[in-house]
Motif scaffolding. Structure first.
Motif, mmCIF file in Angstrom:
data_model
loop_
_atom_site.group_PDB
_atom_site.id
_atom_site.type_symbol
_atom_site.label_atom_id
_atom_site.label_comp_id
_atom_site.label_asym_id
_atom_site.label_seq_id
_atom_site.Cartn_x
_atom_site.Cartn_y
_atom_site.Cartn_z
ATOM 1 N N LEU A 1 -3.842 -3.480 -9.103
ATOM 2 C CA LEU A 1 -5.184 -2.911 -8.957
ATOM 3 C C LEU A 1 -5.233 -1.875 -7.849
ATOM 4 O O LEU A 1 -5.932 -0.860 -7.963
ATOM 5 C CB LEU A 1 -6.190 -4.025 -8.669
ATOM 6 C CG LEU A 1 -6.891 -4.658 -9.865
ATOM 7 C CD1 LEU A 1 -7.769 -5.817 -9.409
ATOM 8 C CD2 LEU A 1 -7.724 -3.625 -10.605
ATOM 9 N N GLU A 2 -4.484 -2.119 -6.792
ATOM 10 C CA GLU A 2 -4.459 -1.158 -5.688
ATOM 11 C C GLU A 2 -3.944 0.197 -6.173
ATOM 12 O O GLU A 2 -4.513 1.252 -5.841
ATOM 13 C CB GLU A 2 -3.582 -1.687 -4.555
ATOM 14 C CG GLU A 2 -3.581 -0.801 -3.320
ATOM 15 C CD GLU A 2 -2.819 -1.414 -2.164
ATOM 16 O OE1 GLU A 2 -3.119 -1.082 -1.002
ATOM 17 O OE2 GLU A 2 -1.892 -2.241 -2.408
ATOM 18 N N PHE A 3 -2.884 0.171 -6.962
ATOM 19 C CA PHE A 3 -2.368 1.419 -7.533
ATOM 20 C C PHE A 3 -3.410 2.083 -8.418
ATOM 21 O O PHE A 3 -3.656 3.297 -8.328
ATOM 22 C CB PHE A 3 -1.096 1.146 -8.336
ATOM 23 C CG PHE A 3 -0.648 2.306 -9.188
ATOM 24 C CD1 PHE A 3 0.148 3.313 -8.663
ATOM 25 C CD2 PHE A 3 -1.027 2.402 -10.520
ATOM 26 C CE1 PHE A 3 0.546 4.397 -9.441
ATOM 27 C CE2 PHE A 3 -0.632 3.468 -11.303
ATOM 28 C CZ PHE A 3 0.152 4.469 -10.768
ATOM 29 N N THR B 1 0.826 -1.208 0.000
ATOM 30 C CA THR B 1 0.000 0.000 0.000
ATOM 31 C C THR B 1 0.861 1.258 0.000
ATOM 32 O O THR B 1 0.569 2.226 -0.708
ATOM 33 C CB THR B 1 -0.937 0.011 1.222
ATOM 34 O OG1 THR B 1 -1.807 -1.128 1.150
ATOM 35 C CG2 THR B 1 -1.778 1.285 1.268
ATOM 36 N N ALA B 2 1.948 1.255 0.777
ATOM 37 C CA ALA B 2 2.845 2.423 0.818
ATOM 38 C C ALA B 2 3.471 2.665 -0.547
ATOM 39 O O ALA B 2 3.631 3.821 -0.978
ATOM 40 C CB ALA B 2 3.921 2.215 1.873
ATOM 41 N N PHE B 3 3.820 1.598 -1.233
ATOM 42 C CA PHE B 3 4.409 1.729 -2.571
ATOM 43 C C PHE B 3 3.409 2.352 -3.536
ATOM 44 O O PHE B 3 3.740 3.274 -4.286
ATOM 45 C CB PHE B 3 4.840 0.348 -3.071
ATOM 46 C CG PHE B 3 5.635 0.380 -4.345
ATOM 47 C CD1 PHE B 3 6.899 0.942 -4.378
ATOM 48 C CD2 PHE B 3 5.128 -0.191 -5.507
ATOM 49 C CE1 PHE B 3 7.657 0.948 -5.551
ATOM 50 C CE2 PHE B 3 5.869 -0.183 -6.683
ATOM 51 C CZ PHE B 3 7.134 0.382 -6.702
ATOM 52 N N PHE C 1 2.932 6.018 -2.737
ATOM 53 C CA PHE C 1 4.093 6.803 -3.131
ATOM 54 C C PHE C 1 4.071 7.103 -4.624
ATOM 55 O O PHE C 1 4.280 8.237 -5.056
ATOM 56 C CB PHE C 1 5.376 6.062 -2.760
ATOM 57 C CG PHE C 1 6.631 6.794 -3.136
ATOM 58 C CD1 PHE C 1 7.151 7.772 -2.313
ATOM 59 C CD2 PHE C 1 7.292 6.513 -4.327
ATOM 60 C CE1 PHE C 1 8.306 8.467 -2.666
ATOM 61 C CE2 PHE C 1 8.437 7.193 -4.686
ATOM 62 C CZ PHE C 1 8.944 8.173 -3.860
ATOM 63 N N LEU C 2 3.808 6.086 -5.433
ATOM 64 C CA LEU C 2 3.778 6.289 -6.883
ATOM 65 C C LEU C 2 2.635 7.220 -7.287
ATOM 66 O O LEU C 2 2.810 8.054 -8.186
ATOM 67 C CB LEU C 2 3.637 4.949 -7.600
ATOM 68 C CG LEU C 2 4.807 3.960 -7.472
ATOM 69 C CD1 LEU C 2 4.553 2.735 -8.342
ATOM 70 C CD2 LEU C 2 6.127 4.611 -7.852
ATOM 71 N N VAL C 3 1.500 7.092 -6.644
ATOM 72 C CA VAL C 3 0.365 7.979 -6.967
ATOM 73 C C VAL C 3 0.717 9.428 -6.635
ATOM 74 O O VAL C 3 0.360 10.351 -7.378
ATOM 75 C CB VAL C 3 -0.903 7.524 -6.227
ATOM 76 C CG1 VAL C 3 -2.001 8.589 -6.315
ATOM 77 C CG2 VAL C 3 -1.417 6.213 -6.820
ATOM 78 N N ARG C 4 1.435 9.639 -5.539
ATOM 79 C CA ARG C 4 1.860 11.010 -5.210
ATOM 80 C C ARG C 4 2.773 11.563 -6.294
ATOM 81 O O ARG C 4 2.702 12.754 -6.640
ATOM 82 C CB ARG C 4 2.572 11.039 -3.848
ATOM 83 C CG ARG C 4 1.648 10.936 -2.660
ATOM 84 C CD ARG C 4 2.347 11.386 -1.381
ATOM 85 N NE ARG C 4 3.495 10.558 -1.046
ATOM 86 C CZ ARG C 4 3.443 9.452 -0.309
ATOM 87 N NH1 ARG C 4 2.270 9.039 0.166
ATOM 88 N NH2 ARG C 4 4.533 8.764 -0.039
ATOM 89 N N GLN C 5 3.636 10.724 -6.843
ATOM 90 C CA GLN C 5 4.511 11.179 -7.923
ATOM 91 C C GLN C 5 3.697 11.553 -9.165
ATOM 92 O O GLN C 5 3.959 12.569 -9.811
ATOM 93 C CB GLN C 5 5.524 10.083 -8.281
ATOM 94 C CG GLN C 5 6.434 9.661 -7.142
ATOM 95 C CD GLN C 5 7.144 10.829 -6.481
ATOM 96 O OE1 GLN C 5 7.811 11.614 -7.146
ATOM 97 N NE2 GLN C 5 6.968 10.966 -5.187
ATOM 98 N N MET C 6 2.714 10.733 -9.508
ATOM 99 C CA MET C 6 1.855 11.039 -10.643
ATOM 100 C C MET C 6 1.086 12.328 -10.409
ATOM 101 O O MET C 6 0.938 13.159 -11.314
ATOM 102 C CB MET C 6 0.882 9.879 -10.891
ATOM 103 C CG MET C 6 1.503 8.677 -11.550
ATOM 104 S SD MET C 6 1.848 8.942 -13.315
ATOM 105 C CE MET C 6 0.198 8.762 -13.997
ATOM 106 N N SER C 7 0.596 12.511 -9.201
ATOM 107 C CA SER C 7 -0.151 13.725 -8.864
ATOM 108 C C SER C 7 0.720 14.961 -9.030
ATOM 109 O O SER C 7 0.280 15.998 -9.549
ATOM 110 C CB SER C 7 -0.660 13.619 -7.427
ATOM 111 O OG SER C 7 -1.395 14.764 -7.055
#
Length: 294
Positions: free
Chosen positions: A179-181, A111-113, A116-122
């Motif tokens: 899917l979680e990402f 979940t942390a991974f 983290f990636l979603v924050r980068q995309m944002s």
């Protein structure tokens, strides 16, 4: 994705380094992508790969060139009317899933991974918005657990075809993390849509598009959903395409071209669904066709 370029009436979009720093090169469209790029910039550095930060900097440089040539107002208008397509994150997950590739597994929980990636995309989306970009398409990560390489990894680690692979065409625990990402990214995009006035940001569910084909291959003209067209070993997943290797003769009916990448037939169908409105459309809140002509 070349198939989308065709839908937009564009020739094959050249890479950033091929524009020769001319405004004509920028106006006709540019590809800032890199086959092995990732959202984890530090990991990209470690593996000598181009990170998303580099791609973003190149996009901003291209828009600065428009400002120099046309002035700020005209450049702002061009940026706001342009369509930006972002597809990132798959390579980061491959580094997570594949053994002995990186230290990512030791640094993050699942979940942390994803967060983290979603924050980068944002951050990338916000930076583009700050540069007057208003039309953005974000593609989700495909079902990596269905790719020939991940099927081979599971096959190899189990000493043969496991019961889970006999029953289905994918490695479910890998797809669960992907899917979680995708769910988190879709939710973040909906929030950004409200926070960034005048923007239209699409999430295109490539995962579900490919799974539609894998679940009902015959419906869409496919017959082989596991094996790479070009590769060595079980599923064609042990080694990728080789110069002296053979290529399948039925590529139009296969989902996967090589270790991780879909065939042209799969990409063509995905492009149709990204472009389309209606029940088969995989983009939200609107289709790319709708976004293009509004």
């Amino acid at each position: 994705m070349p198939c989308l370029s065709e839908k937009l009436g564009l020739p094959r979009v050249p890479p950033f380094y091929g524009m020769n720093r001319t405004t004509e090169g920028v106006i006709s469209g540019l590809n800032f992508g890199s086959l092995t790029a990732g959202l984890l910039y530090s990991q990209s550095q470690r593996f000598s790969l181009q990170g998303v930060n580099t791609q973003l900097r190149q996009a901003l440089e291209a828009m600065q060139l428009l400002q120099i040539s046309y002035g700020q107002e005209r450049a702002r208008e061009l940026a706001s009317r342009s369509l930006f397509y972002i597809s990132a994150g798959a390579n980061d997950y491959l580094r997570l899933f594949l053994p002995n590739v990186s230290g990512v597994q030791r640094s993050f929980t699942s979940t942390a991974f994803a967060r983290f990636l979603v924050r980068q995309m944002s951050r990338v989306i916000k930076d583009l918005y700050g540069a007057d970009v208003r039309k953005i398409v974000c593609a989700g990560i495909p079902p990596l657990g269905c790719t020939p390489r991940l099927l081979w990894e599971r096959y190899n680690s189990s000493g043969g075809i496991s019961s889970s692979l006999m029953e289905g065409a994918c490695v479910d625990d890998v797809n669960k993390q992907v899917l979680e990402f995708n769910v988190l990214l879709s939710s973040e995009i909906a929030k950004l849509q409200d926070k960034l006035p005048g923007s239209t940001i699409l999430f295109c569910d490539v995962y579900q598009g490919i799974m539609n084909i894998i679940r009902e291959p015959g419906r869409f003209g496919f017959s082989n959903v596991k094996n790479a067209c070009c590769g060595v070993g079980p599923y064609g997943g042990r080694l990728g395409c080789r110069r002296d290797g053979t290529v399948c003769s039925d590529r139009e009916t296969r989902v996967w071209w090589d270790l991780y990448n879909p065939t042209a037939a799969t990409n063509s169908l995905l492009a149709e669904w990204m472009w389309a409105d209606g029940p088969l459309g995989i983009c939200a809140p609107v289709s790319i066709h709708h976004l293009t002509f509004t």
